[in-house]
Design an enzyme around this catalytic site. Sequence first.
Site, PDB file in Angstrom:
ATOM      1  N   ASN A  33      73.232   0.522 -40.274  1.00 37.80           N
ATOM      2  CA  ASN A  33      72.415   0.931 -39.131  1.00 37.80           C
ATOM      3  C   ASN A  33      72.689   0.016 -37.940  1.00 37.80           C
ATOM      4  O   ASN A  33      72.910  -1.196 -38.085  1.00 37.80           O
ATOM      5  CB  ASN A  33      70.928   0.997 -39.478  1.00 37.80           C
TER       6      ASN A  33
ATOM      7  N   GLU B 244      70.946  -0.758 -34.337  1.00 40.84           N
ATOM      8  CA  GLU B 244      69.754  -0.537 -33.503  1.00 40.84           C
ATOM      9  C   GLU B 244      70.036  -0.885 -32.045  1.00 40.84           C
ATOM     10  O   GLU B 244      71.036  -1.526 -31.715  1.00 40.84           O
ATOM     11  CB  GLU B 244      68.591  -1.374 -34.057  1.00 40.84           C
TER      12      GLU B 244
ATOM     13  N   CYS C  92      69.338  12.590 -40.898  1.00 38.56           N
ATOM     14  CA  CYS C  92      70.553  12.362 -41.692  1.00 38.56           C
ATOM     15  C   CYS C  92      70.691  13.409 -42.791  1.00 38.56           C
ATOM     16  O   CYS C  92      71.803  13.821 -43.123  1.00 38.56           O
ATOM     17  CB  CYS C  92      70.558  10.959 -42.280  1.00 38.56           C
TER      18      CYS C  92
ATOM     19  N   CYS D 210      71.440   5.558 -37.775  1.00 38.98           N
ATOM     20  CA  CYS D 210      71.297   5.205 -39.188  1.00 38.98           C
ATOM     21  C   CYS D 210      72.659   4.925 -39.834  1.00 38.98           C
ATOM     22  O   CYS D 210      73.692   5.441 -39.392  1.00 38.98           O
ATOM     23  CB  CYS D 210      70.642   6.343 -39.960  1.00 38.98           C
TER      24      CYS D 210
ATOM     25  N   GLU E 275      73.816   6.063 -42.609  1.00 41.65           N
ATOM     26  CA  GLU E 275      74.451   7.277 -43.138  1.00 41.65           C
ATOM     27  C   GLU E 275      75.251   7.990 -42.062  1.00 41.65           C
ATOM     28  O   GLU E 275      76.346   8.496 -42.298  1.00 41.65           O
ATOM     29  CB  GLU E 275      73.386   8.243 -43.681  1.00 41.65           C
TER      30      GLU E 275
ATOM     31  N   CYS F  43      66.887   9.627 -43.936  1.00 37.87           N
ATOM     32  CA  CYS F  43      65.840  10.200 -43.085  1.00 37.87           C
ATOM     33  C   CYS F  43      66.116  11.695 -42.861  1.00 37.87           C
ATOM     34  O   CYS F  43      67.178  12.211 -43.224  1.00 37.87           O
ATOM     35  CB  CYS F  43      65.778   9.458 -41.741  1.00 37.87           C
TER      36      CYS F  43
HETATM   37  N1  THU Z   1      67.591   3.683 -41.393  1.00 36.25           N
HETATM   38  C1  THU Z   1      68.832   3.975 -41.879  1.00 36.25           C
HETATM   39  O1  THU Z   1      69.846   3.440 -41.410  1.00 36.25           O
HETATM   40  N2  THU Z   1      68.933   4.876 -42.887  1.00 36.25           N
HETATM   41  C2  THU Z   1      67.880   5.405 -43.560  1.00 36.25           C
HETATM   42  O2  THU Z   1      68.076   6.150 -44.512  1.00 36.25           O
HETATM   43  C3  THU Z   1      66.508   5.090 -43.136  1.00 36.25           C
HETATM   44  C4  THU Z   1      66.389   4.336 -41.861  1.00 36.25           C
HETATM   45  C5  THU Z   1      67.475   2.650 -40.369  1.00 36.25           C
HETATM   46  C6  THU Z   1      67.104   3.103 -38.984  1.00 36.25           C
HETATM   47  C7  THU Z   1      66.475   1.841 -38.425  1.00 36.25           C
HETATM   48  O3  THU Z   1      67.483   0.990 -37.939  1.00 36.25           O
HETATM   49  C8  THU Z   1      65.838   1.177 -39.621  1.00 36.25           C
HETATM   50  O4  THU Z   1      66.464   1.740 -40.773  1.00 36.25           O
HETATM   51  C9  THU Z   1      64.344   1.366 -39.717  1.00 36.25           C
HETATM   52  O5  THU Z   1      63.986   2.718 -39.649  1.00 36.25           O
END
Ligand code: THU
Length: 128
Positions: free
Chosen positions: A40, A42, A87, A51, A53, A84
């Site tokens: 991920n 941000e 994704c 994310c 994925e 999520c």
């Molecule tokens: N996140 C992911 O990268 N994948 C997931 O399956 C769930 C959420 C990340 C997004 C964000 O940077 C952090 O987790 C919190 O939501």
Amino acid sequence: MSTLMDAAFAARENAHAPFSNFKVGAALETTDGRIFTGCNVENASYGLTVCAERVALWKAISEGAREFKRIAVVTGAHSLTPPCGACRQLLWEFCGAIDVEMGNLDGARETINMKELLPRAFDTQNLV
Ligand code: THU
């Protein structure tokens, strides 16, 4: 531990998650055995966060991969982390009914299929 999950844990080390401190790693395997990883990433404008994925998926698609077998998703959370909703939609559209292998640092593991994660999905079939 599978090689795919090892790759996801390695990718998780590169997570850029200064706002949530929730580091995620993903590793997407093609039917011919190639592995594309993601973490991920941000952003101070939170909604621009991507994310793990999706990073793995975009890397794979941009390298020409089109046929996928499974994806591993790992975090440090005690409860295993499924993809999520956004994704799930993208994984369904590009990968179909692949297995999603979830893991955490405690050693918990669970595999679930995309069919269970996104039942009755909207996809290209609905556009005709
Ligand atoms: N996140 C992911 O990268 N994948 C997931 O399956 C769930 C959420 C990340 C997004 C964000 O940077 C952090 O987790 C919190 O939501």
